[in-house]
Design a protein around this motif. Structure first.
Motif, PDB file in Angstrom:
ATOM      1  N   ILE A 247       0.740  -1.196   0.037  1.00 39.84           N
ATOM      2  CA  ILE A 247       0.007   0.133  -0.082  1.00 39.84           C
ATOM      3  C   ILE A 247       0.820   1.305   0.119  1.00 39.84           C
ATOM      4  N   ASP A 248       2.016   1.118   0.848  1.00 34.29           N
ATOM      5  CA  ASP A 248       3.034   2.402   0.868  1.00 34.29           C
ATOM      6  C   ASP A 248       3.494   2.672  -0.601  1.00 34.29           C
ATOM      7  N   HIS A 249       4.015   1.438  -1.213  1.00 30.86           N
ATOM      8  CA  HIS A 249       4.290   1.387  -2.771  1.00 30.86           C
ATOM      9  C   HIS A 249       3.478   2.206  -3.704  1.00 30.86           C
ATOM     10  N   LEU A 250       2.036   1.890  -3.471  1.00 28.89           N
ATOM     11  CA  LEU A 250       0.988   2.636  -4.332  1.00 28.89           C
ATOM     12  C   LEU A 250       0.994   3.946  -3.960  1.00 28.89           C
ATOM     13  N   VAL A 251       0.907   4.247  -2.876  1.00 26.21           N
ATOM     14  CA  VAL A 251       0.793   5.895  -2.655  1.00 26.21           C
ATOM     15  C   VAL A 251       1.668   6.161  -3.076  1.00 26.21           C
ATOM     16  N   ASN A 252       3.063   6.065  -3.386  1.00 24.90           N
ATOM     17  CA  ASN A 252       4.152   6.652  -3.830  1.00 24.90           C
ATOM     18  C   ASN A 252       4.402   6.315  -5.401  1.00 24.90           C
ATOM     19  N   THR A 253       3.648   5.567  -6.028  1.00 28.61           N
ATOM     20  CA  THR A 253       3.987   5.166  -7.373  1.00 28.61           C
ATOM     21  C   THR A 253       2.708   4.968  -8.318  1.00 28.61           C
ATOM     22  N   ALA A 254       1.665   4.802  -7.953  1.00 24.28           N
ATOM     23  CA  ALA A 254       0.255   4.493  -8.580  1.00 24.28           C
ATOM     24  C   ALA A 254      -0.232   5.732  -9.242  1.00 24.28           C
ATOM     25  N   ARG A 255      -0.231   5.912 -10.389  1.00 22.21           N
ATOM     26  CA  ARG A 255      -0.631   7.123 -10.884  1.00 22.21           C
ATOM     27  C   ARG A 255      -2.067   7.451 -11.023  1.00 22.21           C
ATOM     28  N   THR A 256      -2.889   6.307 -10.770  1.00 18.46           N
ATOM     29  CA  THR A 256      -4.338   6.632 -10.628  1.00 18.46           C
ATOM     30  C   THR A 256      -4.818   7.096  -9.433  1.00 18.46           C
ATOM     31  N   PHE A 257      -3.621   6.713  -8.586  1.00 17.19           N
ATOM     32  CA  PHE A 257      -4.090   7.443  -7.257  1.00 17.19           C
ATOM     33  C   PHE A 257      -3.128   8.755  -6.911  1.00 17.19           C
TER      34      PHE A 257
END
Length: 378
Positions: A247-257
């Motif tokens: 989840i931390d990785h997505l906060v930092n890398t997921a463009r749709t977020f």
């Protein structure tokens, strides 16, 4: 003479018309006498007083919109509460709420499939997973539908990071993926599993905790789950569930977020109210499954070709796209709204009526549905 820039669109439109594949928007009224088996309100919560009150209270307190991306001004205490309670309910370490289930799938797949990685994707996956594969920097290998051995063989051809991606319940026919077997195949190679549980949350698992929970994958360090808030929870939005580091990785890398405006507070409030209601009334999940089984039993008894439902989707095959459109229209004229799935929405080219088994349907309404479908069948 040069043609106008968009003249080619007209030929595409004529081709769709000839093939019987034209789609049109049909705005629905706030109140209707139609019996709705076309939407995805599996638990009958969209209009539940607690859910609508949750939406209204959130809008009054936090405003009509999130005002910005989650990393700027779009995160509220309400979003944090929803993430915490959703993760706990489904049995995962952490959750991240996004503006839609589509955005959640794009976020999970693109962020977990960097350059040099492999994505093994089920042939029956939803368009949002397919688009995630297309946008990811990893290479994608599509394997036959619901075939863990095919996934195992594909994973064995690659060295380096990899993920397998699958729906938990496939949206066209309502069949469930063999999640335990697929997870075992992934673990053979130390590979992560991404599961889209849009049609499982609220219907499968203990009290509606979802298909991964039912398969014993809840909280697993190698499993990531996406959900939508717009089906069983009767609201709008999506979420990714999994290990905190993912989840931390997505906060930092997921463009749709990162680059999308946060989910509107009203939607978060409605979803949180629905989740709390489901926790108090877990029998809703079992009722949705029972309605689906009864619909299937009665339809098969009438001679229709219907796929046995593993969750709350019941699919009835039609002879052609044109016949499916006519059948759905005749059902509507008789007071029943049903889904109509045609190519390219169905990869096998077989058109279908798609019925949503809702927990709030009575036995009499189930019988009425089957009667209408029988009377209007092409």
């Amino acid at each position: 003479m040069a043609s106008a820039p968009f003249d080619w669109i007209d030929e595409r439109a004529r081709a769709r018309e000839r093939a019987g594949l034209v789609r049109r928007l049909r705005p629905r009224p706030a109140e209707t006498t139609l019996l709705d088996l076309a939407g995805n309100d599996y638990l009958g919560l969209t209009r539940h007083p607690e859910v609508t009150a949750g939406a209204a209270a959130a809008a009054h307190r936090w405003g009509g919109g999130a005002t910005g991306s989650r990393l700027v001004t779009g995160s509220t205490e309400l979003h944090a509460d929803l993430e915490r309670e959703l993760a706990a309910f489904c049995g995962f370490e952490a959750a991240l709420v996004l503006s839609s289930g589509y955005a959640a799938n794009l976020a999970a797949v693109t962020a977990l499939a960097p350059y040099g990685s492999l994505i093994v994707s089920d042939a029956g996956n939803h368009a949002s997973l397919i688009d995630g594969c297309r946008l990811a920097r990893g290479a994608t290998q599509v394997v036959p539908h619901a075939d863990p051995e095919a996934a195992r063989k594909a994973l064995g051809t690659h060295e380096g990071p990899a993920i397998a991606v699958t729906d938990s319940v496939f949206s066209v026919d309502g069949d469930a993926a063999p999640l335990a077997e697929l997870a075992a195949a992934c673990r053979t190679f130390g590979v992560g599993l991404v599961v889209d549980d849009a049609h499982g949350l609220g219907v499968l698992g203990d009290g509606g905790r979802g298909a991964p929970h039912a398969a014993g994958l809840a909280g697993a360090p190698d499993t990531v789950v996406t959900v939508t808030l717009s089906k069983s929870l009767g609201s709008q939005g999506g979420a990714v569930l999994g290990p905190a580091r993912v989840i931390d990785h997505l906060v930092n890398t997921a463009r749709t977020f990162i680059f999308d405006t946060g989910l509107a507070p009203a939607a978060a409030g409605a979803a949180l109210a629905a989740l709390r209601l489901l926790r108090r009334e877990p029998e809703r999940a079992a009722r949705a499954r029972a309605v689906a089984r009864r619909l299937h039993e009665l339809l098969v008894g009438q001679g229709f070709s219907a796929v046995r439902p593993d969750a709350a989707v019941v699919s009835v095959r039609a002879p052609s796209p044109e016949a499916a459109v006519r059948w759905a229209a005749d059902c509507r004229a008789a007071g029943l709204a049903v889904g109509c799935f045609r190519p390219p929405s169905v990869s096998d080219g077989v058109s279908r009526l798609r019925l949503t088994a809702r927990a709030d349907l009575s036995d009499a309404q189930v019988a009425e549905v089957v009667g209408v479908i029988s009377r209007t069948a092409p």
